[in-house]
Design a protein around this motif. Structure first.
Motif, short mmCIF file in Angstrom:
data_model
loop_
_atom_site.label_atom_id
_atom_site.label_comp_id
_atom_site.label_asym_id
_atom_site.label_seq_id
_atom_site.Cartn_x
_atom_site.Cartn_y
_atom_site.Cartn_z
N VAL A 1 0.83 -1.20 0.00
CA VAL A 1 0.00 0.00 0.00
C VAL A 1 0.87 1.26 0.00
O VAL A 1 0.54 2.24 -0.65
CB VAL A 1 -0.96 0.01 1.22
CG1 VAL A 1 -1.68 1.34 1.35
CG2 VAL A 1 -1.96 -1.12 1.10
N TYR A 2 2.01 1.20 0.68
CA TYR A 2 2.83 2.39 0.90
C TYR A 2 4.10 2.43 0.06
O TYR A 2 4.60 1.40 -0.38
CB TYR A 2 3.27 2.45 2.38
CG TYR A 2 2.15 2.61 3.36
CD1 TYR A 2 1.60 3.85 3.60
CD2 TYR A 2 1.66 1.52 4.04
CE1 TYR A 2 0.57 4.01 4.51
CE2 TYR A 2 0.63 1.67 4.96
CZ TYR A 2 0.10 2.91 5.19
OH TYR A 2 -0.92 3.06 6.09
N GLU A 3 4.62 3.63 -0.08
CA GLU A 3 5.96 3.87 -0.60
C GLU A 3 6.52 5.07 0.16
O GLU A 3 5.77 5.81 0.78
CB GLU A 3 5.94 4.20 -2.09
CG GLU A 3 5.30 5.55 -2.40
CD GLU A 3 5.29 5.90 -3.88
OE1 GLU A 3 5.87 5.15 -4.68
OE2 GLU A 3 4.69 6.93 -4.22
N ILE A 4 7.82 5.21 0.14
CA ILE A 4 8.43 6.39 0.75
C ILE A 4 8.54 7.45 -0.34
O ILE A 4 9.17 7.22 -1.38
CB ILE A 4 9.81 6.06 1.34
CG1 ILE A 4 9.65 5.01 2.44
CG2 ILE A 4 10.47 7.33 1.90
CD1 ILE A 4 10.95 4.45 2.97
N GLY A 5 7.90 8.58 -0.11
CA GLY A 5 7.87 9.64 -1.10
C GLY A 5 9.17 10.42 -1.16
O GLY A 5 10.04 10.29 -0.30
N GLN A 6 9.30 11.24 -2.17
CA GLN A 6 10.49 12.06 -2.33
C GLN A 6 10.66 13.05 -1.18
O GLN A 6 11.77 13.49 -0.90
CB GLN A 6 10.45 12.81 -3.66
CG GLN A 6 10.62 11.89 -4.85
CD GLN A 6 10.63 12.64 -6.17
OE1 GLN A 6 10.34 13.83 -6.24
NE2 GLN A 6 10.98 11.93 -7.22
N ASP A 7 9.56 13.36 -0.51
CA ASP A 7 9.63 14.27 0.64
C ASP A 7 10.02 13.55 1.93
O ASP A 7 10.14 14.15 2.98
CB ASP A 7 8.32 15.01 0.83
CG ASP A 7 7.12 14.10 1.11
OD1 ASP A 7 7.30 12.85 1.14
OD2 ASP A 7 6.02 14.63 1.30
N TYR B 1 8.28 11.24 3.47
CA TYR B 1 7.10 10.74 4.19
C TYR B 1 6.52 9.53 3.47
O TYR B 1 6.60 9.43 2.25
CB TYR B 1 6.03 11.82 4.28
CG TYR B 1 6.36 12.92 5.25
CD1 TYR B 1 6.09 12.79 6.60
CD2 TYR B 1 6.96 14.09 4.81
CE1 TYR B 1 6.40 13.78 7.50
CE2 TYR B 1 7.28 15.10 5.71
CZ TYR B 1 7.00 14.94 7.05
OH TYR B 1 7.31 15.93 7.94
N PRO B 2 5.89 8.64 4.22
CA PRO B 2 5.19 7.53 3.58
C PRO B 2 4.01 8.08 2.77
O PRO B 2 3.32 9.00 3.21
CB PRO B 2 4.67 6.70 4.75
CG PRO B 2 5.39 7.17 5.95
CD PRO B 2 5.82 8.56 5.68
N ASN B 3 3.83 7.51 1.59
CA ASN B 3 2.70 7.86 0.74
C ASN B 3 1.88 6.61 0.47
O ASN B 3 2.43 5.51 0.42
CB ASN B 3 3.18 8.41 -0.62
CG ASN B 3 3.81 9.77 -0.52
OD1 ASN B 3 3.41 10.59 0.31
ND2 ASN B 3 4.80 10.01 -1.34
N VAL B 4 0.59 6.78 0.27
CA VAL B 4 -0.29 5.68 -0.11
C VAL B 4 -0.21 5.59 -1.63
O VAL B 4 -0.76 6.42 -2.33
CB VAL B 4 -1.73 5.92 0.38
CG1 VAL B 4 -2.63 4.79 -0.08
CG2 VAL B 4 -1.76 6.04 1.89
N LYS B 5 0.50 4.57 -2.13
CA LYS B 5 0.67 4.43 -3.57
C LYS B 5 -0.32 3.46 -4.20
O LYS B 5 -0.62 3.54 -5.36
CB LYS B 5 2.10 4.04 -3.93
CG LYS B 5 2.46 2.61 -3.63
CD LYS B 5 3.80 2.24 -4.24
CE LYS B 5 4.12 0.79 -3.96
NZ LYS B 5 5.31 0.35 -4.65
N ASN B 6 -0.81 2.50 -3.41
CA ASN B 6 -1.76 1.51 -3.91
C ASN B 6 -2.94 1.38 -2.97
O ASN B 6 -3.08 0.39 -2.25
CB ASN B 6 -1.07 0.14 -4.06
CG ASN B 6 -0.02 0.13 -5.14
OD1 ASN B 6 -0.26 0.56 -6.25
ND2 ASN B 6 1.17 -0.36 -4.80
N PRO B 7 -3.82 2.38 -2.95
CA PRO B 7 -4.95 2.31 -2.02
C PRO B 7 -5.86 1.11 -2.26
O PRO B 7 -6.47 0.61 -1.32
CB PRO B 7 -5.69 3.63 -2.25
CG PRO B 7 -5.25 4.10 -3.59
CD PRO B 7 -3.86 3.57 -3.78
#
Length: 68
Positions: A28-34, A36-42
């Motif tokens: 569900v998650y990835e580490i974003g360029q910022d 922070y964890p991002n929801v990549k596959n909701p």
């Protein structure tokens, strides 16, 4: 389940520990360029699982579709 249930990360509370990223086996998650964890596959989120929310040390995760 993305239309009804997926995690939302409060970046003001998030301490970038990545426990949610490491915990979730559903990609569900990835580490974003910022950083922070991002929801990549909701769509991969399992409805009512709450596992990542339970291990978050700073209570930075809530869910779209959660009734309060």
């Amino acid at each position: 389940m993305a239309k009804n249930w997926y995690p939302i990360i409060d970046k003001e509370k998030c301490i970038q520990c990545y426990q949610c990223v490491n915990f979730c086996t559903h990609d569900v998650y990835e580490i974003g360029q910022d950083g922070y964890p991002n929801v990549k596959n909701p769509d991969n989120c399992v409805e009512f699982c709450r596992g990542c929310q339970k291990i978050c040390p700073n209570e930075a995760i809530k869910y779209f579709g959660e009734e309060r």
